[in-house]
Design a protein around this motif. Structure first.
Motif, PDB file in Angstrom:
ATOM      1  N   LEU A  71      76.293  32.976  25.734  1.00 43.83           N
ATOM      2  CA  LEU A  71      77.122  33.724  26.681  1.00 43.83           C
ATOM      3  C   LEU A  71      77.472  35.102  26.137  1.00 43.83           C
ATOM      4  CD1 LEU A  71      79.497  30.861  27.896  1.00 43.83           C
ATOM      5  CD2 LEU A  71      77.969  32.199  29.360  1.00 43.83           C
ATOM      6  N   GLY A  72      77.921  35.151  24.896  1.00 41.10           N
ATOM      7  CA  GLY A  72      78.328  36.430  24.316  1.00 41.10           C
ATOM      8  C   GLY A  72      77.174  37.381  24.109  1.00 41.10           C
ATOM      9  N   HIS A  73      76.057  36.868  23.608  1.00 39.42           N
ATOM     10  CA  HIS A  73      74.914  37.734  23.296  1.00 39.42           C
ATOM     11  C   HIS A  73      74.166  38.157  24.546  1.00 39.42           C
ATOM     12  CE1 HIS A  73      70.988  38.719  21.221  1.00 39.42           C
ATOM     13  NE2 HIS A  73      71.870  39.399  20.514  1.00 39.42           N
ATOM     14  N   ARG A  74      74.029  37.256  25.490  1.00 40.98           N
ATOM     15  CA  ARG A  74      73.320  37.569  26.727  1.00 40.98           C
ATOM     16  C   ARG A  74      74.107  38.548  27.596  1.00 40.98           C
ATOM     17  NH1 ARG A  74      69.095  38.448  30.076  1.00 40.98           N
ATOM     18  NH2 ARG A  74      69.315  37.517  32.140  1.00 40.98           N
ATOM     19  N   PHE A  75      75.413  38.304  27.752  1.00 45.55           N
ATOM     20  CA  PHE A  75      76.209  39.079  28.690  1.00 45.55           C
ATOM     21  C   PHE A  75      77.026  40.193  28.041  1.00 45.55           C
ATOM     22  CE2 PHE A  75      75.548  34.983  30.926  1.00 45.55           C
ATOM     23  CZ  PHE A  75      74.794  35.489  31.976  1.00 45.55           C
ATOM     24  N   ARG A  76      76.900  40.355  26.731  1.00 47.75           N
ATOM     25  CA  ARG A  76      77.386  41.534  26.016  1.00 47.75           C
ATOM     26  C   ARG A  76      78.840  41.853  26.267  1.00 47.75           C
ATOM     27  NH1 ARG A  76      74.297  41.753  22.168  1.00 47.75           N
ATOM     28  NH2 ARG A  76      74.741  43.939  21.753  1.00 47.75           N
ATOM     29  N   ILE A 415      77.112  25.459  33.549  1.00 48.77           N
ATOM     30  CA  ILE A 415      75.918  24.605  33.541  1.00 48.77           C
ATOM     31  C   ILE A 415      75.719  23.894  34.873  1.00 48.77           C
ATOM     32  CG2 ILE A 415      74.761  22.691  32.382  1.00 48.77           C
ATOM     33  CD1 ILE A 415      75.065  25.223  30.672  1.00 48.77           C
ATOM     34  N   TRP A 416      76.770  23.307  35.436  1.00 49.86           N
ATOM     35  CA  TRP A 416      76.614  22.515  36.654  1.00 49.86           C
ATOM     36  C   TRP A 416      76.604  23.378  37.916  1.00 49.86           C
ATOM     37  CZ3 TRP A 416      80.352  17.692  36.107  1.00 49.86           C
ATOM     38  CH2 TRP A 416      79.946  16.922  35.021  1.00 49.86           C
ATOM     39  N   PHE A 417      77.690  24.136  38.151  1.00 46.05           N
ATOM     40  CA  PHE A 417      77.851  24.848  39.415  1.00 46.05           C
ATOM     41  C   PHE A 417      76.880  26.017  39.541  1.00 46.05           C
ATOM     42  CE2 PHE A 417      81.463  22.261  39.875  1.00 46.05           C
ATOM     43  CZ  PHE A 417      81.932  22.362  41.174  1.00 46.05           C
ATOM     44  N   TYR A 418      76.817  26.869  38.517  1.00 43.98           N
ATOM     45  CA  TYR A 418      76.018  28.089  38.629  1.00 43.98           C
ATOM     46  C   TYR A 418      74.675  27.988  37.926  1.00 43.98           C
ATOM     47  CZ  TYR A 418      80.355  29.784  40.528  1.00 43.98           C
ATOM     48  OH  TYR A 418      81.472  29.921  41.302  1.00 43.98           O
ATOM     49  N   ARG A 419      74.398  26.861  37.308  1.00 40.66           N
ATOM     50  CA  ARG A 419      73.077  26.547  36.761  1.00 40.66           C
ATOM     51  C   ARG A 419      72.501  27.683  35.917  1.00 40.66           C
ATOM     52  NH1 ARG A 419      71.453  21.851  38.931  1.00 40.66           N
ATOM     53  NH2 ARG A 419      72.473  21.145  40.859  1.00 40.66           N
ATOM     54  N   ARG A 420      73.323  28.193  34.992  1.00 45.01           N
ATOM     55  CA  ARG A 420      72.849  29.259  34.117  1.00 45.01           C
ATOM     56  C   ARG A 420      72.246  28.712  32.824  1.00 45.01           C
ATOM     57  NH1 ARG A 420      74.939  33.993  36.628  1.00 45.01           N
ATOM     58  NH2 ARG A 420      73.497  35.138  35.293  1.00 45.01           N
ATOM     59  N   GLY A 421      72.156  27.382  32.706  1.00 48.44           N
ATOM     60  CA  GLY A 421      71.600  26.780  31.510  1.00 48.44           C
ATOM     61  C   GLY A 421      70.201  27.267  31.168  1.00 48.44           C
ATOM     62  N   PRO A 422      69.234  27.246  32.119  1.00 48.91           N
ATOM     63  CA  PRO A 422      67.878  27.722  31.795  1.00 48.91           C
ATOM     64  C   PRO A 422      67.858  29.171  31.321  1.00 48.91           C
ATOM     65  CG  PRO A 422      67.860  26.461  33.827  1.00 48.91           C
ATOM     66  CD  PRO A 422      69.305  26.643  33.455  1.00 48.91           C
ATOM     67  N   GLU A 423      68.641  30.019  31.969  1.00 46.35           N
ATOM     68  CA  GLU A 423      68.690  31.430  31.571  1.00 46.35           C
ATOM     69  C   GLU A 423      69.224  31.577  30.152  1.00 46.35           C
ATOM     70  OE1 GLU A 423      71.006  35.554  32.914  1.00 46.35           O
ATOM     71  OE2 GLU A 423      71.174  33.736  34.123  1.00 46.35           O
ATOM     72  N   LEU A 424      70.299  30.862  29.838  1.00 45.24           N
ATOM     73  CA  LEU A 424      70.909  30.976  28.515  1.00 45.24           C
ATOM     74  C   LEU A 424      70.004  30.376  27.444  1.00 45.24           C
ATOM     75  CD1 LEU A 424      74.602  30.121  29.466  1.00 45.24           C
ATOM     76  CD2 LEU A 424      73.627  32.377  28.980  1.00 45.24           C
ATOM     77  N   ARG A 425      69.376  29.260  27.765  1.00 42.15           N
ATOM     78  CA  ARG A 425      68.440  28.656  26.809  1.00 42.15           C
ATOM     79  C   ARG A 425      67.251  29.577  26.573  1.00 42.15           C
ATOM     80  NH1 ARG A 425      64.437  24.320  28.545  1.00 42.15           N
ATOM     81  NH2 ARG A 425      63.267  23.847  26.655  1.00 42.15           N
ATOM     82  N   TYR A 426      66.750  30.162  27.643  1.00 39.50           N
ATOM     83  CA  TYR A 426      65.632  31.091  27.530  1.00 39.50           C
ATOM     84  C   TYR A 426      66.026  32.277  26.643  1.00 39.50           C
ATOM     85  CZ  TYR A 426      61.670  34.004  28.961  1.00 39.50           C
ATOM     86  OH  TYR A 426      60.536  34.775  28.972  1.00 39.50           O
ATOM     87  N   HIS A 427      67.240  32.759  26.819  1.00 42.76           N
ATOM     88  CA  HIS A 427      67.692  33.892  26.023  1.00 42.76           C
ATOM     89  C   HIS A 427      67.745  33.539  24.540  1.00 42.76           C
ATOM     90  CE1 HIS A 427      69.830  37.650  25.158  1.00 42.76           C
ATOM     91  NE2 HIS A 427      70.528  36.925  24.306  1.00 42.76           N
TER      92      HIS A 427
END
Length: 524
Positions: A71-76, A415-427
């Motif tokens: 979260l911190g590194h991806r969204f700066r 992770i559940w509602f906004y499903r940002r897990g794949p994006e964060l894992r990819y990052h």
């Protein structure tokens, strides 16, 4: 999507991986590692506790640490800005985490001040023959009971007031100096010193008479304890609280890393370094307690091995009996000061970063402003005769309700509602050497929230049915439940003003994971 070079404001950065790792370790390794882990391990199966502890580290501690880093590194940004960039209204969750840091900082500084006082006391063994009477009586001047009238008590204790003011002056100076010259430099100096000093203390403790008896108490496994759900809850709680996750610290620190910085590898170093230090603390504490028990002709199990009593009552009694006790007392309390101070710096950095980003404040203005306000609250609340009671109450409610709820909200919404897990894992995988697999979704999407929901419900029911430590219920309404309410109110109040800082965001690498096909193929 615009490029980061043209739209994002310049951001402070750690100079390299070593500085970041030492700073993250400095945050994770705090006072609780030294006095909380030994007691929790002893009360929950001794050596057998290491089994659920290790499982909790792998399934909860490291996955949530990775979530914070991503979260911190991806969204700066600090916690409010990072969550705002996930979904605008989630900024309030970021401010909820900032408020957790605010409340922790005002009382955590007091414990650092106590350790600083006892560092000075060590040279003359000033606590005398009765450390318990000295700590609770002469040092803290603690009243006999806690009633609602204690909220308004302002009888200051000079032995706490003076070092507490000095702690706030020192931490403001470090934060005002910046991420590199202040935060990083303080950790680069203090963390190696802490490891050397505490290792020397442990080595000496292991050579004392009776040390083996203490270690046997710690490591003799009670395998039947593994069938007790409360032991597993205790293991997840210990890992969770000791890693400084889910209340903005690691999100903020990760945001100060360069774009192409390895994140998961250092995360593993930080996690295992934190647990390694806890095991080291367990060795030293139990060896020393075994010595004290043998010297007094008592059973080791009859001595206090948890909480502030361990640090400020039991250990002073131990060093009074040790050869060269003054030296090893200074080592112990000097270690407490360094561990506590580096953690306090990280806690306040979360608040400072959030204020700078939302209100377009300079680092100096944000640091001095929060330092003056929080320092004043800290002095008024925790340098008085009832400071320990207020500290104990606020700490229990903020940690067991506030931080746990924060982690649950993170997992549920991100992770559940906004499903940002794949994006964060990819990052994480795009910038890191250690690749995060699909197991991470299971941990942060299922195991962590389920375990934490169980912990939260259990704790709330207990607090409703049993007043904490037997304190007056009206007092608990203000100091305990009032602390939780303050987290919510503060989150709302700070979310409402218009965002004044630069809010443009350019993702790097440029891979918004928008489609189902991209999400499925994010990392193979």
């Amino acid at each position: 999507m615009s490029t980061d070079k043209t739209t994002a404001a310049p951001r402070e950065q750690f100079t390299g991986q070593v500085g970041f790792i030492l700073s993250a370790v400095g945050s994770a390794v705090g006072l609780g590692n030294i006095w909380r882990f030994p007691g929790v391990a002893y009360e929950n199966g001794g050596g057998a506790f290491l089994v659920p502890y290790l499982i909790a580290l792998l399934t909860a501690g490291i996955p949530i640490l990775f979530l914070d880093y991503a979260l911190g590194h991806r969204f700066r940004g600090g916690a409010p800005q990072a969550f705002r960039r996930v979904k605008r209204w989630l900024e309030s969750l970021g401010w909820f985490q900032v408020m957790i840091c605010v409340l922790i900082a005002v009382y955590y500084a007091a414990v650092v001040a106590w350790a600083a006082s006892f560092f000075v006391y060590s040279f003359g063994l000033d606590w005398g023959d009765d450390p318990e009477a000295f700590f609770f009586g002469e040092h803290l001047q603690l009243p006999k009971s806690a009633g609602v009238d204690t909220v308004l008590t302002f009888d200051f204790v000079a032995a706490v007031l003076i070092p507490l003011v000095l702690v706030w002056v020192a931490v403001i100076a470090v934060l005002a100096a910046g991420v590199v010259r202040g935060v990083q430099r303080a950790n680069v100096v203090f963390i190696p010193l802490l490891i050397v000093a505490f290792t020397a203390l442990v080595v000496r403790a292991l050579t004392l008479d009776g040390a083996v008896d203490g270690l046997n108490l710690l490591f003799t496994p009670n395998w039947s304890a593994l069938g007790d759900p409360n032991v597993w809850i205790a293991a997840y709680g210990q890992i969770f609280f000791s890693l400084s996750v889910a209340f903005g610290i690691m999100i903020t620190y990760a945001s100060y890393r360069r774009r192409r910085s390895n994140m998961s590898g250092p995360g593993l170093v930080v996690a295992f370094s934190n647990s390694g230090f806890e095991l080291l603390a367990g060795l030293g504490v139990f060896a020393a307690i075994g010595f004290l028990a043998a010297d007094a002709g008592m059973a080791v199990a009859d001595l206090s091995i948890a909480g502030v009593g361990l640090a400020f009552v039991t250990f002073p009694a131990i060093v009074s009996e040790m050869p060269a006790g003054a030296f090893f007392g200074a080592l112990f309390f000097g270690s407490l000061v360094m561990a506590g101070f580096t953690s306090l710096v990280s806690i306040l950095q979360v608040v400072s970063a959030a204020l700078q980003e939302k209100f377009a404040l300079s680092r100096r203005a944000a640091t001095i402003g929060l330092g003056v306000v929080l320092g004043t609250v800290s002095v008024l609340g925790f340098s008085t005769t009832t400071g320990l009671i207020l500290l104990d109450t606020a700490d229990a409610f903020v940690n067991n309700i506030g931080i746990v709820a924060s982690a649950i909200f993170m997992c549920v919404f991100v992770i559940w509602f906004y499903r940002r897990g794949p994006e964060l894992r990819y990052h994480l995988n795009a910038v890191s050497t250690f690749q995060v697999g699909r197991w991470w979704y299971v941990c942060v999407g299922a195991i962590v929230p389920v375990m934490l929901i169980v912990m939260l419900v259990q704790y709330v029911i207990t607090r409703i049915n049993e007043p904490y430590e037997g304190y007056d219920t009206t007092y608990l309404l203000f100091a305990g439940w009032g602390s939780v309410a303050l987290l919510v109110v503060g989150a709302i109040v700070f979310t409402l003003p218009r965002w004044r800082g630069r809010d443009e965001f350019a993702a790097w690498p440029p891979y918004p994971v928008d489609t189902v096909s991209e999400q499925k193929g994010a990392v193979r």
